[in-house]
Design a protein around this motif. Sequence first.
Motif, PDB file in Angstrom:
ATOM      1  N   ASP A  61       0.753  -1.331  -0.127  1.00  0.00           N
ATOM      2  CA  ASP A  61      -0.218  -0.069  -0.118  1.00  0.00           C
ATOM      3  C   ASP A  61       0.985   1.132   0.023  1.00  0.00           C
ATOM      4  OD1 ASP A  61      -1.793   2.048   0.367  1.00  0.00           O
ATOM      5  OD2 ASP A  61      -2.964   1.133   2.135  1.00  0.00           O
ATOM      6  N   ASP A  62       0.712   2.057  -1.168  1.00  0.00           N
ATOM      7  CA  ASP A  62       1.625   3.179  -1.229  1.00  0.00           C
ATOM      8  C   ASP A  62       0.840   4.644  -0.993  1.00  0.00           C
ATOM      9  OD1 ASP A  62       0.314   3.116  -3.463  1.00  0.00           O
ATOM     10  OD2 ASP A  62       1.985   3.308  -4.730  1.00  0.00           O
ATOM     11  N   ASN A  63      -0.292   4.500  -0.119  1.00  0.00           N
ATOM     12  CA  ASN A  63      -1.236   5.562  -0.041  1.00  0.00           C
ATOM     13  C   ASN A  63      -0.227   6.858   0.507  1.00  0.00           C
ATOM     14  OD1 ASN A  63      -3.122   7.517   0.777  1.00  0.00           O
ATOM     15  ND2 ASN A  63      -4.537   5.885   0.949  1.00  0.00           N
ATOM     16  N   PRO A  64      -0.321   7.783  -0.110  1.00  0.00           N
ATOM     17  CA  PRO A  64       0.496   8.961   0.445  1.00  0.00           C
ATOM     18  C   PRO A  64      -0.015   9.448   1.758  1.00  0.00           C
ATOM     19  CG  PRO A  64      -0.876   9.722  -1.259  1.00  0.00           C
ATOM     20  CD  PRO A  64      -0.828   8.350  -1.560  1.00  0.00           C
ATOM     21  N   LEU A  65      -1.280   9.191   2.231  1.00  0.00           N
ATOM     22  CA  LEU A  65      -1.705   9.620   3.605  1.00  0.00           C
ATOM     23  C   LEU A  65      -0.962   9.205   4.585  1.00  0.00           C
ATOM     24  CD1 LEU A  65      -3.816  11.552   4.890  1.00  0.00           C
ATOM     25  CD2 LEU A  65      -5.262   9.580   4.744  1.00  0.00           C
ATOM     26  N   TRP A  66      -0.273   7.889   4.644  1.00  0.00           N
ATOM     27  CA  TRP A  66       0.537   7.253   5.445  1.00  0.00           C
ATOM     28  C   TRP A  66       1.892   7.036   5.032  1.00  0.00           C
ATOM     29  CZ3 TRP A  66      -4.558   5.546   5.817  1.00  0.00           C
ATOM     30  CH2 TRP A  66      -5.059   4.792   4.806  1.00  0.00           C
ATOM     31  N   ASP A  68       3.628   9.772   2.807  1.00  0.00           N
ATOM     32  CA  ASP A  68       4.358  10.909   2.182  1.00  0.00           C
ATOM     33  C   ASP A  68       4.012  12.193   3.243  1.00  0.00           C
ATOM     34  OD1 ASP A  68       5.307  13.285   1.026  1.00  0.00           O
ATOM     35  OD2 ASP A  68       4.489  12.642  -0.952  1.00  0.00           O
ATOM     36  N   PRO A  69       5.023  12.447   4.144  1.00  0.00           N
ATOM     37  CA  PRO A  69       4.662  13.311   5.139  1.00  0.00           C
ATOM     38  C   PRO A  69       4.189  14.948   4.586  1.00  0.00           C
ATOM     39  CG  PRO A  69       6.690  12.325   5.814  1.00  0.00           C
ATOM     40  CD  PRO A  69       6.450  11.810   4.380  1.00  0.00           C
ATOM     41  N   GLU A  70       4.875  15.207   3.271  1.00  0.00           N
ATOM     42  CA  GLU A  70       4.564  16.547   2.740  1.00  0.00           C
ATOM     43  C   GLU A  70       2.972  16.380   2.385  1.00  0.00           C
ATOM     44  OE1 GLU A  70       7.245  17.871  -0.062  1.00  0.00           O
ATOM     45  OE2 GLU A  70       8.951  17.942   1.054  1.00  0.00           O
ATOM     46  N   TYR A  71       2.669  15.442   1.672  1.00  0.00           N
ATOM     47  CA  TYR A  71       1.225  15.199   1.332  1.00  0.00           C
ATOM     48  C   TYR A  71       0.334  15.499   2.395  1.00  0.00           C
ATOM     49  CZ  TYR A  71      -2.690  13.104  -0.547  1.00  0.00           C
ATOM     50  OH  TYR A  71      -4.367  12.552  -0.968  1.00  0.00           O
ATOM     51  N   ALA A  72       0.612  14.250   3.588  1.00  0.00           N
ATOM     52  CA  ALA A  72      -0.224  14.345   4.546  1.00  0.00           C
ATOM     53  C   ALA A  72      -0.314  15.480   5.542  1.00  0.00           C
ATOM     54  CB  ALA A  72       0.349  13.179   5.815  1.00  0.00           C
ATOM     55  N   ASN A  73       0.583  16.471   5.591  1.00  0.00           N
ATOM     56  CA  ASN A  73       0.606  17.752   6.159  1.00  0.00           C
ATOM     57  C   ASN A  73      -0.460  18.489   5.839  1.00  0.00           C
ATOM     58  OD1 ASN A  73       2.484  16.300   7.925  1.00  0.00           O
ATOM     59  ND2 ASN A  73       4.450  17.874   6.866  1.00  0.00           N
ATOM     60  N   THR A  74      -0.870  18.479   4.438  1.00  0.00           N
ATOM     61  CA  THR A  74      -1.920  19.250   3.775  1.00  0.00           C
ATOM     62  C   THR A  74      -3.302  18.617   3.915  1.00  0.00           C
ATOM     63  OG1 THR A  74      -1.352  18.388   1.724  1.00  0.00           O
ATOM     64  CG2 THR A  74      -0.080  20.435   2.408  1.00  0.00           C
ATOM     65  N   GLY A  75      -3.219  17.545   4.237  1.00  0.00           N
ATOM     66  CA  GLY A  75      -4.626  16.471   4.460  1.00  0.00           C
ATOM     67  C   GLY A  75      -5.163  16.702   5.530  1.00  0.00           C
ATOM     68  N   TYR A  77      -5.871  15.620   8.262  1.00  0.00           N
ATOM     69  CA  TYR A  77      -5.534  15.138   9.639  1.00  0.00           C
ATOM     70  C   TYR A  77      -4.071  16.336  10.037  1.00  0.00           C
ATOM     71  CZ  TYR A  77      -8.414  11.556   9.400  1.00  0.00           C
ATOM     72  OH  TYR A  77      -9.574  10.760   8.914  1.00  0.00           O
ATOM     73  N   GLY A  78      -3.641  16.803   9.034  1.00  0.00           N
ATOM     74  CA  GLY A  78      -2.214  17.538   9.376  1.00  0.00           C
ATOM     75  C   GLY A  78      -1.000  17.024   9.706  1.00  0.00           C
ATOM     76  N   THR A  79      -1.210  15.642   9.477  1.00  0.00           N
ATOM     77  CA  THR A  79       0.150  14.873   9.600  1.00  0.00           C
ATOM     78  C   THR A  79      -0.264  13.542   8.980  1.00  0.00           C
ATOM     79  OG1 THR A  79       1.463  14.038  11.444  1.00  0.00           O
ATOM     80  CG2 THR A  79      -0.745  13.933  11.832  1.00  0.00           C
ATOM     81  N   LEU A  80       0.646  12.663   9.098  1.00  0.00           N
ATOM     82  CA  LEU A  80       0.656  11.288   8.728  1.00  0.00           C
ATOM     83  C   LEU A  80      -0.368  10.509   9.805  1.00  0.00           C
ATOM     84  CD1 LEU A  80       4.384  10.148   7.926  1.00  0.00           C
ATOM     85  CD2 LEU A  80       2.431   9.963   6.242  1.00  0.00           C
ATOM     86  N   ILE A  81      -1.061   9.532   9.134  1.00  0.00           N
ATOM     87  CA  ILE A  81      -1.776   8.754   9.814  1.00  0.00           C
ATOM     88  C   ILE A  81      -1.286   7.306   9.486  1.00  0.00           C
ATOM     89  CG2 ILE A  81      -3.585  10.417  10.527  1.00  0.00           C
ATOM     90  CD1 ILE A  81      -5.311   8.595   8.445  1.00  0.00           C
ATOM     91  N   ALA A  82      -1.655   6.191  10.153  1.00  0.00           N
ATOM     92  CA  ALA A  82      -1.514   4.907   9.989  1.00  0.00           C
ATOM     93  C   ALA A  82      -2.411   4.460   9.294  1.00  0.00           C
ATOM     94  CB  ALA A  82      -1.208   4.181  11.421  1.00  0.00           C
ATOM     95  N   PRO A  83      -2.495   3.402   8.446  1.00  0.00           N
ATOM     96  CA  PRO A  83      -3.595   2.634   7.856  1.00  0.00           C
ATOM     97  C   PRO A  83      -4.324   1.802   9.021  1.00  0.00           C
ATOM     98  CG  PRO A  83      -1.459   1.454   7.350  1.00  0.00           C
ATOM     99  CD  PRO A  83      -1.110   2.750   7.902  1.00  0.00           C
ATOM    100  N   PRO A  84      -5.650   1.572   9.009  1.00  0.00           N
ATOM    101  CA  PRO A  84      -6.223   1.004  10.064  1.00  0.00           C
ATOM    102  C   PRO A  84      -5.745  -0.275  10.471  1.00  0.00           C
ATOM    103  CG  PRO A  84      -8.055   2.205   8.374  1.00  0.00           C
ATOM    104  CD  PRO A  84      -6.320   2.074   7.675  1.00  0.00           C
TER     105      PRO A  84
END
Length: 390
Positions: A61-66, A68-75, A77-84
């Motif tokens: 799983d290469d979802n940038p939400l978990w 890519d920190p730069e991508y996740a910081n703009t999402g 949650y404002g940060t990386l989250i872990a896959p469930p």
Amino acid sequence: MTQEITVDIDDDEGPRFATITDDAVERLRRAIGVPIADTVEPWCYEATRDNIRHYAHGIGDDNPLWCDPEYANTGPYGTLIAPPSFVFALSRILSGYVGGLPGIHAMWAGADLHWHQPIRRGTEVNTKAWLKDLIEHQTRFAGRAFRQIYHVELSSSTGELLCEGDSWCFRTERDTARLSGTKYDEAKSRPPARYSEEDLREIFSRYDDEVVRGSQPRYFEDVQVGDRLPTMVKGPMTVTGFIAYAQGWGGLYIRANKLAYKQMSKHPGLGIPNRFGIPDVPERVHWEDEFARAVGTPGAYDYGPERCSWLIHQLTNWIGDDGFVVKHSSQIRHHNVVGDWIRIEGSVTAVDHDGGDGATVTVTQRAYNQHDELSASGTGVVRLPRRRRG
């Protein structure tokens, strides 16, 4: 623990392994409902950037939400989250390392999980666990077997409940499964899988077509009962792939040299001699065909929590960054052995406008191998954003 001795495990004559005894079952029943004070050290105490990425990559799983920190910081949650499914790296008990019934094989077979909030980067996690139930079954795989169900709660260091739920293993006698089990008669008679370039192109083209919805919201109002999720593929299975999962998830028994010796000295029944006479761990069913066949399966096979994670991966690809997996139930139905590949199919079976979790959608999932045998089934409940009005 009971000392186990084995010889040439390709020889099908005579018993070699421990059996389930009524005394052992009764001792285990007395532990039902008792909090487990001395839990086994988890693979991860904390959701660090690296731990999250290693787990995600372990399930492909290469979802940038978990990742890519730069991508996740703009999402959202404002940060990386872990896959469930990262919860499996946070609790050995949730991921199938069960106590009691020494010398009896354990196969992770399912979970029923409820997430209360995402696990953000930097979260330290505490766990509580207890044996919830022990249920006897009669199975085609190994005759008499016991489903050992544990309840686990995972909370942040500040006491916020992150996830709770049950997971279970089936405890089976290795000799009975190998000598008398009938579930895999057809699978054992098949020749080893071989793939042509055309076969591989067909499978790999589905990886090329895999869509991670990401920052484009999937709105609740746009979903209807009967909608189908994009089919997801996993495989063809390789030992390398199983090891990739173990790197992110953390196999309890995967230890080297002095640490392996100390673990097997503490639990004398753990080490089962391999063909060289060296005590080795039962977890090698995931990379050693020889021992996997000795416990009654057709060959080296994937991890149960790994397959549950694949089902959840299909959901997170589909819901996008603004969606949230609230619940997921999974059942393992058929081992995926080296050479197999599976397709995961999902469809919307319910929409709930007024549920307690808000605008939720229920997705029913089924995973089949290349022989159209049911590999796993799942049901997910996801929360989706609503469109703004006015």
